[in-house]
Design a protein around this motif. Structure first.
Motif, PDB file in Angstrom:
ATOM      1  N   GLN A   1      38.415  38.591  35.798  1.00 56.00           N
ATOM      2  CA  GLN A   1      38.672  37.826  34.577  1.00 56.00           C
ATOM      3  C   GLN A   1      38.921  36.354  34.906  1.00 56.00           C
ATOM      4  OE1 GLN A   1      42.199  38.982  32.339  1.00 56.00           O
ATOM      5  NE2 GLN A   1      40.902  39.161  30.522  1.00 56.00           N
ATOM      6  N   SER A   2      39.707  36.104  35.936  1.00 56.04           N
ATOM      7  CA  SER A   2      39.972  34.727  36.345  1.00 56.04           C
ATOM      8  C   SER A   2      38.706  34.060  36.866  1.00 56.04           C
ATOM      9  CB  SER A   2      41.059  34.691  37.417  1.00 56.04           C
ATOM     10  OG  SER A   2      42.270  35.172  36.891  1.00 56.04           O
ATOM     11  N   LEU A   3      37.891  34.805  37.578  1.00 55.27           N
ATOM     12  CA  LEU A   3      36.627  34.286  38.082  1.00 55.27           C
ATOM     13  C   LEU A   3      35.730  33.876  36.915  1.00 55.27           C
ATOM     14  CD1 LEU A   3      34.747  33.813  40.522  1.00 55.27           C
ATOM     15  CD2 LEU A   3      34.003  36.186  40.263  1.00 55.27           C
ATOM     16  N   GLN A   4      35.708  34.683  35.885  1.00 56.29           N
ATOM     17  CA  GLN A   4      34.905  34.366  34.711  1.00 56.29           C
ATOM     18  C   GLN A   4      35.379  33.062  34.059  1.00 56.29           C
ATOM     19  OE1 GLN A   4      35.266  37.189  31.514  1.00 56.29           O
ATOM     20  NE2 GLN A   4      33.195  36.768  30.787  1.00 56.29           N
ATOM     21  N   ARG A   5      36.685  32.892  33.934  1.00 56.33           N
ATOM     22  CA  ARG A   5      37.221  31.648  33.360  1.00 56.33           C
ATOM     23  C   ARG A   5      36.868  30.444  34.232  1.00 56.33           C
ATOM     24  NH1 ARG A   5      41.701  34.949  31.982  1.00 56.33           N
ATOM     25  NH2 ARG A   5      42.777  34.355  33.879  1.00 56.33           N
ATOM     26  N   GLU A   6      36.959  30.621  35.554  1.00 58.82           N
ATOM     27  CA  GLU A   6      36.651  29.510  36.461  1.00 58.82           C
ATOM     28  C   GLU A   6      35.189  29.107  36.358  1.00 58.82           C
ATOM     29  OE1 GLU A   6      37.861  30.969  40.256  1.00 58.82           O
ATOM     30  OE2 GLU A   6      39.981  30.719  39.814  1.00 58.82           O
ATOM     31  N   LEU A   7      34.317  30.077  36.172  1.00 61.75           N
ATOM     32  CA  LEU A   7      32.894  29.769  36.064  1.00 61.75           C
ATOM     33  C   LEU A   7      32.592  28.915  34.841  1.00 61.75           C
ATOM     34  CD1 LEU A   7      31.358  33.185  37.140  1.00 61.75           C
ATOM     35  CD2 LEU A   7      31.345  31.036  38.419  1.00 61.75           C
ATOM     36  N   LEU A   8      33.408  29.077  33.814  1.00 63.15           N
ATOM     37  CA  LEU A   8      33.216  28.280  32.606  1.00 63.15           C
ATOM     38  C   LEU A   8      33.707  26.847  32.788  1.00 63.15           C
ATOM     39  CD1 LEU A   8      34.281  30.917  29.937  1.00 63.15           C
ATOM     40  CD2 LEU A   8      31.963  30.150  30.495  1.00 63.15           C
ATOM     41  N   HIS A   9      34.533  26.609  33.786  1.00 65.77           N
ATOM     42  CA  HIS A   9      35.092  25.272  34.000  1.00 65.77           C
ATOM     43  C   HIS A   9      34.503  24.623  35.249  1.00 65.77           C
ATOM     44  CE1 HIS A   9      37.640  26.074  30.670  1.00 65.77           C
ATOM     45  NE2 HIS A   9      38.419  26.922  31.303  1.00 65.77           N
TER      46      HIS A   9
END
Length: 117
Positions: A57-65
């Motif tokens: 989940q955190s990886l997904q958020r980081e990919l968006l930023h």
């Protein structure tokens, strides 16, 4: 005064019955240990799967930023191995989560040679 003598062999029969009664108790304790071990394995597997899902989940958020954090990828790779659980349904779920983590790591070119650098 001691107990009145009983029929011949009664004493041996009483000892056999007492010994037989002790066996199920011993087996019951082994069963409790086994179920405790299974419960501990399942709990460890749940924690592992939850950790992997949090990292994904955190990886997904980081990919968006900004893109993936290499430390996060390293933590995710470290979670690839571990307890899968004793319960067959839980084991299937944990293995599915691990597979998803492996796919995400592979998509980012993460492999053993990358993690050793």
């Amino acid at each position: 005064l001691g107990p009145a003598p009983g029929p011949p062999g009664a004493e041996a029969a009483a000892e056999s019955a007492a010994a037989g009664a002790a066996a199920p108790v011993g087996l019951g304790l082994l069963g409790l240990q086994d179920s405790g071990d299974r419960a501990a394995r399942d709990q460890a597997a749940r924690r592992r799967a939850e950790s992997i899902l949090q990292e994904l989940q955190s990886l997904q958020r980081e990919l968006l930023h900004d893109g993936p954090d290499m430390n996060r990828l390293e933590r995710l790779a470290a979670l690839e191995t571990g307890e899968d659980g004793a319960d067959p349904s839980l084991r299937d779920a944990v293995q599915s989560v691990v597979l998803r983590a492996r796919v995400e790591l592979a998509r980012r070119g993460w492999n053993a040679s990358v993690s050793k650098k």
